[in-house]
Design a protein around this motif. Structure first.
Motif, PDB file in Angstrom:
ATOM      1  N   SER A 186       0.974  -1.240   0.063  1.00  0.00           N
ATOM      2  CA  SER A 186       0.347   0.494  -0.198  1.00  0.00           C
ATOM      3  C   SER A 186       0.829   1.400  -0.097  1.00  0.00           C
ATOM      4  N   ASN A 187       2.004   1.124   0.711  1.00  0.00           N
ATOM      5  CA  ASN A 187       2.396   2.620   0.547  1.00  0.00           C
ATOM      6  C   ASN A 187       3.649   2.836  -0.686  1.00  0.00           C
ATOM      7  N   ARG A 188       3.070   1.835  -0.782  1.00  0.00           N
ATOM      8  CA  ARG A 188       3.666   1.925  -2.427  1.00  0.00           C
ATOM      9  C   ARG A 188       3.250   2.738  -3.229  1.00  0.00           C
ATOM     10  N   VAL A 210      -9.088   8.314  -8.860  1.00  0.00           N
ATOM     11  CA  VAL A 210     -10.098   8.484  -9.386  1.00  0.00           C
ATOM     12  C   VAL A 210     -11.693   7.681  -9.281  1.00  0.00           C
ATOM     13  N   GLU A 211     -10.957   6.629  -9.475  1.00  0.00           N
ATOM     14  CA  GLU A 211     -12.530   5.273  -8.560  1.00  0.00           C
ATOM     15  C   GLU A 211     -10.901   4.497  -7.640  1.00  0.00           C
ATOM     16  N   PHE A 212     -11.453   3.278  -7.172  1.00  0.00           N
ATOM     17  CA  PHE A 212     -11.320   2.392  -6.959  1.00  0.00           C
ATOM     18  C   PHE A 212     -12.466   0.894  -7.072  1.00  0.00           C
ATOM     19  N   ASP A 223     -10.911  -5.841   1.156  1.00  0.00           N
ATOM     20  CA  ASP A 223     -12.448  -4.843   0.525  1.00  0.00           C
ATOM     21  C   ASP A 223     -11.929  -4.405   2.561  1.00  0.00           C
ATOM     22  N   CYS A 224     -11.178  -3.285   2.007  1.00  0.00           N
ATOM     23  CA  CYS A 224     -11.741  -2.250   3.273  1.00  0.00           C
ATOM     24  C   CYS A 224     -11.497  -0.741   3.290  1.00  0.00           C
ATOM     25  N   MET A 231      -9.763   2.261   0.865  1.00  0.00           N
ATOM     26  CA  MET A 231     -10.720   2.897  -0.235  1.00  0.00           C
ATOM     27  C   MET A 231     -10.596   4.562   0.125  1.00  0.00           C
ATOM     28  N   MET A 232     -10.756   4.881   0.819  1.00  0.00           N
ATOM     29  CA  MET A 232     -11.103   5.932   1.276  1.00  0.00           C
ATOM     30  C   MET A 232      -9.870   6.983   1.164  1.00  0.00           C
TER      31      MET A 232
END
Length: 553
Positions: free
Chosen positions: A76-78, A112-114, A98-99, A103-104
């Motif tokens: 995630s960080n990358r 622009v979208e998840f 699914d978190c 997503m936020m």
DNA sequence: TTTGGAATAT
DNA sequence: CATATTCCAA
């Protein structure tokens, strides 16, 4: 056919060829996504680590249109790093986790979208929407060059009439999306790309747009539906119009972004988006107008039209548009001047056969009743003046006595197709006085026929293609009527017999208003005497008033 | 079924 | 009013 899809200039088969930067540390996942994208003719560049991706992106900003970045608990960080550094690139985040938080965060960081994994074709298919959205959303700020062509392409697609049904859906979809997108993010500050409203594509739009889909609709941008607030809707529209007009007049494009909030804003953004998006027929024309009034009108129009996606818009028969109409009519000739042909000839997108028919109806009506009578009254004395009949490009037709359409079997004969005008100086196109716009264009066309008159003498000179050449009686009728008119006194009676009254009036009017114009086709050119006579009528008193009688016959 | 055109509605 | 929409005949 009406649609000359001439130039879907830039990116003809958009979104094919869209360049997608794919960042996914998981090779198999990457391969899967890539193959799906490629199946849709997207061009995929796969990267397995954010640095490579970032470097590719920063080295050649124009190389990609959109990015799809996989995010997982471990990377995630990358992934976020990439996201944060690719603000110019519409970036879609995807993950199997699914978190909501994740997503936020993605969205907060500018995604622009998840999209939840697995990525189906359906999910991938519409990623181009973000590109378009971004292209437009970028607004004044210079956008990455990769987006420019997209915007241009879309603009051209929207402006042009789309012929190919194949593209139709696509186009509609785009239109729709864009509208939504814009609406949704209008509220946010343009400066921030942070929360571009993702327009969850596929699901939303599916059915509605097309429901009504005739070609015309696009033009008007009027698609869809009835939402909940019908009533409000109408009101809004009104408001919008008013606002737009003022806003536009003020010339401060920025002003509308801030003012309103809530529902109003939607209209507001309607205004904003309109300019670019609405393929309103008027747009083109309006561009050409140097005339302030016209411009304003057009603008207003656009506003209403676009915003009113849900409503059909009224065609604003601007002088420009009218001119086209008239030209088309002239070009076609009486016999061909039927809505569908006129429509074709006009080549104005957005116009429908109905629009034309309606206008045509008015056109005919005006010519027939209003103008003539008024003219007669206005210039009664001219009656005995030299008549200059003219045959503009289109013959000015005298219609059969009793001007009923049925009088002539061979086909409908309309009253003078005179013509056209480019504008109504005063205000109404068919304004009574002076000249009607209907005629003006024509006057220009007279010139070409200047030389024709000599031979024309006994019979009306018709342009080669004139449909009437085969109807001699008309010619003679017309002529005699005209001649009669030249004589003083008797004509009134003949007039009754000759329905050409209007024509004559028209002629007279024209002659009077534009003495300098060439003219007379169809009839004997006015003799010097007659000319003098006319002049005398007009104020040159040096010539005896009765002189005209001499050139009679 | 589509089209033009008049009548009628908005 | 100017246009749009409807209706009807071809």
């Amino acid at each position: 056919m009406v649609c000359t899809t001439n130039d879907l200039s830039a990116w003809k088969d958009f979104p094919k060829g869209l360049r997608v930067l794919l960042l996914d540390e998981d090779s198999s996942s990457a391969a899967d996504i890539k193959s799906k994208l490629e199946a849709m003719d997207y061009i995929v560049y796969t990267f397995h680590n954010e640095n490579e991706a970032l470097s590719a992106f920063s080295n050649e900003p124009g190389s990609f249109h959109v990015a799809i970045v996989e995010v997982s608990t471990s990377n995630s960080n990358r992934s976020f790093k990439f996201l944060e550094n690719s603000k110019d690139l519409p970036t879609i985040m995807t993950s199997s986790i699914d978190c909501l938080n994740t997503m936020m965060k993605c969205i907060a960081l500018g995604a622009v979208e998840f999209l939840r994994k697995p990525l189906s074709e359906d999910k991938l298919r519409n990623i181009w929407q973000h590109v378009v959205h971004k292209a437009f959303n970028a607004g004044g700020v210079d956008q990455s060059k990769s987006l420019k062509p997209v915007k241009d392409s879309v603009v051209s697609m929207l402006e042009l009439k789309v012929g190919p049904e194949e593209n139709e859906n696509e186009n509609l979809e785009k239109t729709e999306n864009m509208s939504e997108a814009q609406e949704s993010n209008e509220q946010q500050s343009p400066a921030s790309d942070k929360y571009p409203a993702p327009s969850t594509p596929q699901l939303k739009q599916g059915g509605r747009l097309l429901d009504d889909g005739d070609c015309q609709d696009h033009i008007n941008c009027s698609i869809e539906k009835e939402s909940v607030e019908q009533e409000e809707e109408s009101k809004s529209v009104e408001t919008t119009c008013a606002m737009s007009e003022e806003t536009l007049q003020a010339g401060d494009p920025q002003s509308f972004t801030e003012p309103v909030i809530k529902e109003e804003d939607d209209s507001t953004d309607g205004v904003k988006s309109e300019n670019n998006m609405c393929p309103n027929p008027q747009n083109k024309d309006s561009l050409n107008h140097s005339n302030g009034r016209a411009e304003k009108a057009s603008s207003l129009h656009n506003s209403c039209g676009t915003r009113a996606n849900r409503k059909k818009m009224k065609v604003d028969w601007t002088p420009e548009l009218h001119r086209k109409f008239v030209q088309a009519v002239e070009k076609l000739g009486v016999d061909q001047a039927i809505p569908s042909r006129i429509l074709e000839a006009m080549k104005v997108e957005g116009l429908t056969r109905h629009n034309v028919a309606s206008h045509l109806q008015k056109y005919r009506m005006h010519r027939r009743h209003i103008l003539p009578k008024e003219d007669n009254r206005r210039w009664p004395q001219l009656r005995d003046q030299v008549q200059r009949s003219y045959y503009p490009h289109k013959p000015i037709m005298a219609y059969p006595p009793y001007h009923s359409n049925h009088a002539l079997p061979p086909g409908p004969v309309y009253p003078v197709w005179g013509a056209a005008g480019s504008h109504a100086a005063g205000g109404h196109m068919w304004g009574p006085p002076g000249y009607s716009p209907w005629t003006q264009t024509e006057s220009c066309h007279w010139r070409p026929y200047q030389g024709m008159h000599a031979e024309a003498w006994g019979c009306p000179v018709m342009p080669p293609h004139s449909p009437y050449s085969s109807i001699p009686q008309y010619a003679s009728g017309f002529q005699s009527a005209s001649l009669v008119n030249n004589s003083c006194g008797v004509q009134q009676k003949l007039f009754d017999l000759q329905p050409d009254e209007e024509v004559i009036d028209k002629v007279v009017k024209e002659a009077i208003n534009k003495p300098w114009l060439p003219l007379p086709l169809g009839l004997k050119p006015p003799s010097a005497d007659s000319v003098l006579a006319e002049l005398s009528r007009q104020g040159v008193s040096s010539i005896p008033p009765c002189i005209n009688g001499s050139n009679f016959f």
